[in-house]
Design a protein around this motif. Sequence first.
Motif, mmCIF file in Angstrom:
data_model
loop_
_atom_site.group_PDB
_atom_site.id
_atom_site.type_symbol
_atom_site.label_atom_id
_atom_site.label_comp_id
_atom_site.label_asym_id
_atom_site.label_seq_id
_atom_site.Cartn_x
_atom_site.Cartn_y
_atom_site.Cartn_z
ATOM 1 N N ASP A 22 0.840 -1.187 0.000
ATOM 2 C CA ASP A 22 0.000 0.000 0.000
ATOM 3 C C ASP A 22 0.885 1.251 0.000
ATOM 4 O O ASP A 22 1.783 1.376 0.840
ATOM 5 N N SER A 39 -0.603 -3.328 4.029
ATOM 6 C CA SER A 39 -1.668 -2.338 3.843
ATOM 7 C C SER A 39 -1.882 -1.574 5.137
ATOM 8 O O SER A 39 -1.544 -2.055 6.225
ATOM 9 N N GLU A 54 -4.879 0.253 7.274
ATOM 10 C CA GLU A 54 -6.324 0.386 7.441
ATOM 11 C C GLU A 54 -6.616 1.018 8.790
ATOM 12 O O GLU A 54 -6.244 0.457 9.833
ATOM 13 N N ASP A 55 -7.242 2.174 8.754
ATOM 14 C CA ASP A 55 -7.577 2.914 9.982
ATOM 15 C C ASP A 55 -6.348 3.139 10.858
ATOM 16 O O ASP A 55 -6.409 3.055 12.091
ATOM 17 N N HIS A 75 -1.372 -3.791 8.374
ATOM 18 C CA HIS A 75 -1.616 -5.213 8.179
ATOM 19 C C HIS A 75 -0.499 -5.758 7.288
ATOM 20 O O HIS A 75 -0.348 -5.347 6.132
#
Length: 405
Positions: free
Chosen positions: A286, A326, A328-329, A333
């Motif tokens: 990401d 990645s 996320e929030d 991850h």
Amino acid sequence: MAWLGRLFDARDTLARILLLDLSGVGYLVVGVHGRPGPTGTQWALAVPAFVLALLCHRRPLLNLILQSALLAAAFPLIDDVMINQVGASWALLELTMRAARPRTVWVGAGLLAVVDLTNLVGEPVRTALTGLFGLAVTVCLPLLLGLVVRTTRELSRQAEERAEAERRRRESESRAARADERGAIARELHDVLAHHVASMVLRVGVARHVLPGLDPRVGAVFDDVHATGTAALTDLRRLVAVLRDPDGVRGDAALTAIEPSALPSALGAAVDRARQAGVVVEADVDPAVGALDAVRGQAVLRLTQEALTNVAKHAGAAARARLTVSVEDGAVHWAVTDDGRGAAPAGVPSGGGHGIVGMRERVEVLGGRLEAGPTGSGWRVRTVLPAAVPAPDTPRPRAGTPEPA
């Protein structure tokens, strides 16, 4: 053979002797068929054998001497010496299993053999030969069984000691690996802090020169901040000297702090190195990882390097691996999965490494939890690094409120 050690455990000696005595009583009462009942002399020799066996169950050598004496007395007095013979042979068995020195065992076996041979003095040759064969049952059999039990116990004890030593060795190596990883984290923390503190000192120095006509009090504050930052850098370098090994760290990119914006390219370099080792790597990174804080960014890089190295070592060349990173929030991850279908490289030992231990230590420091285990035909390592909690801002004093000293 382990059941022999349990059956003849030293803690169960009294129970074995008691069962033996009860069997002897049963033999005397109901076991003599076609003959008159036991005589008074037979009882007179059997009862002391039963009682002495119980009283001396913790002293096998004394028990063997007493049982052999009763057997020697039984030979000229009674025809059926079964009770005293079994008592003496069993005493030899107990002595063989429990004697502290092997010499004691052989002395006891010789004593019982001599007692048995005294009954053959003056007998015909055929009878004497039959008696010599009987020594195999009355002396050699208990001696052999006792040695088997003794050897089994010793082998079991040695196996337990080896297992305990191996457990302690693994724990020691695990602690050493965790300590090494903590040292690496401390060095990286030094690099991160030194980078930012040096940047702040530089900015303060620039501000002192580009802002002419400053209020003397503001200039004094700038001077103090500059001096404090410089002292902090000096202390950091002095403290990290005990953690850093110049020979081992020099040139190691894994221990060099990186700018967060450079993390995607650093991950790409790690993937390229794995590909050069023959591993087919698919990377899904990401772009948001470029905005991570330096500590988590460094952790992601180190985890990726270690995981891909493990794929090359254990899954082998031409294995297929997939890297996914990645955000996320605010949480990162991260996972590396391989199919385990490569050709194992020659000379690479299987297992025994501490890469997973170090990775787990690094993840736990950041509040995450590392999961590692088989998946299908391959292996998967993954974790979630929680979102960094920003430090609370220090409240500024209100106008007219004196600042704390």
